[in-house]
Motif scaffolding. Structure first.
Motif, short mmCIF file in Angstrom:
data_model
loop_
_atom_site.label_atom_id
_atom_site.label_comp_id
_atom_site.label_asym_id
_atom_site.label_seq_id
_atom_site.Cartn_x
_atom_site.Cartn_y
_atom_site.Cartn_z
N LEU A 216 26.18 35.61 45.92
CA LEU A 216 27.34 35.76 44.73
C LEU A 216 28.35 36.16 45.57
O LEU A 216 28.26 37.08 46.57
CB LEU A 216 26.65 36.88 43.79
CG LEU A 216 27.78 37.04 42.70
CD1 LEU A 216 28.11 36.08 42.08
CD2 LEU A 216 27.31 38.40 41.88
N ALA A 217 29.46 35.51 45.35
CA ALA A 217 30.75 35.93 45.98
C ALA A 217 31.69 36.22 44.81
O ALA A 217 31.58 35.48 44.02
CB ALA A 217 31.03 34.89 47.08
N VAL A 218 32.56 37.27 44.99
CA VAL A 218 33.78 37.35 44.01
C VAL A 218 35.04 37.62 44.40
O VAL A 218 35.27 38.01 45.69
CB VAL A 218 33.04 38.84 43.21
CG1 VAL A 218 31.87 38.56 42.52
CG2 VAL A 218 33.37 39.87 44.08
N ILE A 219 36.14 37.36 43.83
CA ILE A 219 37.51 37.55 43.95
C ILE A 219 37.60 38.57 42.81
O ILE A 219 37.48 38.47 41.76
CB ILE A 219 38.32 36.29 43.68
CG1 ILE A 219 38.09 35.44 44.86
CG2 ILE A 219 39.72 37.01 44.03
CD1 ILE A 219 38.81 34.06 44.54
N LYS A 220 38.23 39.87 43.32
CA LYS A 220 38.55 40.96 42.54
C LYS A 220 40.13 40.86 42.28
O LYS A 220 40.72 40.76 43.32
CB LYS A 220 38.22 42.39 43.06
CG LYS A 220 36.67 42.71 43.13
CD LYS A 220 36.11 42.83 41.74
CE LYS A 220 34.81 43.38 41.72
NZ LYS A 220 34.42 43.48 40.24
N LEU A 221 40.36 40.72 41.02
CA LEU A 221 41.90 40.65 40.58
C LEU A 221 42.60 42.03 40.46
O LEU A 221 41.75 42.98 39.71
CB LEU A 221 42.01 39.84 39.44
CG LEU A 221 41.65 38.19 39.88
CD1 LEU A 221 41.67 37.46 38.15
CD2 LEU A 221 42.39 37.70 40.89
N PRO A 222 43.83 42.32 40.75
CA PRO A 222 44.54 43.65 40.35
C PRO A 222 44.25 43.69 38.77
O PRO A 222 44.74 42.51 38.25
CB PRO A 222 45.71 43.62 40.96
CG PRO A 222 45.97 42.04 41.31
CD PRO A 222 44.63 41.51 41.41
N LEU A 223 44.43 44.74 38.20
CA LEU A 223 44.25 45.24 37.02
C LEU A 223 45.90 45.01 36.53
O LEU A 223 46.79 45.23 37.17
CB LEU A 223 43.90 46.63 36.39
CG LEU A 223 42.59 46.77 36.82
CD1 LEU A 223 42.00 48.20 36.62
CD2 LEU A 223 41.60 45.84 36.09
#
Length: 108
Positions: free
Chosen positions: A101-108
């Motif tokens: 599992l790989a993710v991109i975290k986006l700024p809030l």
């Protein structure tokens, strides 16, 4: 095309369908890319990179989105490198299917 929360996009090279993308909004904050395929004879031509770039641009327009995720076979170094080049970071093996599992975290 949207169907029960799934969004699908065909990938074309000239006028020929050569692949597809499908994602689903799992929650208000999270979208999972479930399918990303490019026909083998059209790989290594930049088509997949362009398609994923366009898909991520579209996905990132989703209100309240904080996480985009994708899974791949952990023994596939090409997939790991490809997805990392878009900013996906590995977070661990999915217990359900054994995929990374790989993710991109986006700024809030």
């Amino acid at each position: 095309m949207n169907n029960d929360g799934y969004t699908t996009r065909a990938i074309y090279h000239d006028d020929e369908a050569v692949g597809m993308l499908m994602w689903v909004q799992e929650s208000i904050e999270r979208i999972s890319i479930w399918r990303f395929m490019v026909d083998q004879q059209f790989q290594q031509q930049g088509i997949g990179r362009k398609a994923l770039t366009l898909a991520l641009e579209e996905i990132k327009q989703t209100p309240n989105l904080t996480t985009i995720e994708i899974c791949y076979i952990p023994s596939n170094p090409v997939a790991k490198s490809f997805y990392a080049s878009f900013g996906f970071e590995e977070v661990g093996i999915d217990k359900e299917d054994g995929e990374m599992l790989a993710v991109i975290k986006l700024p809030l």
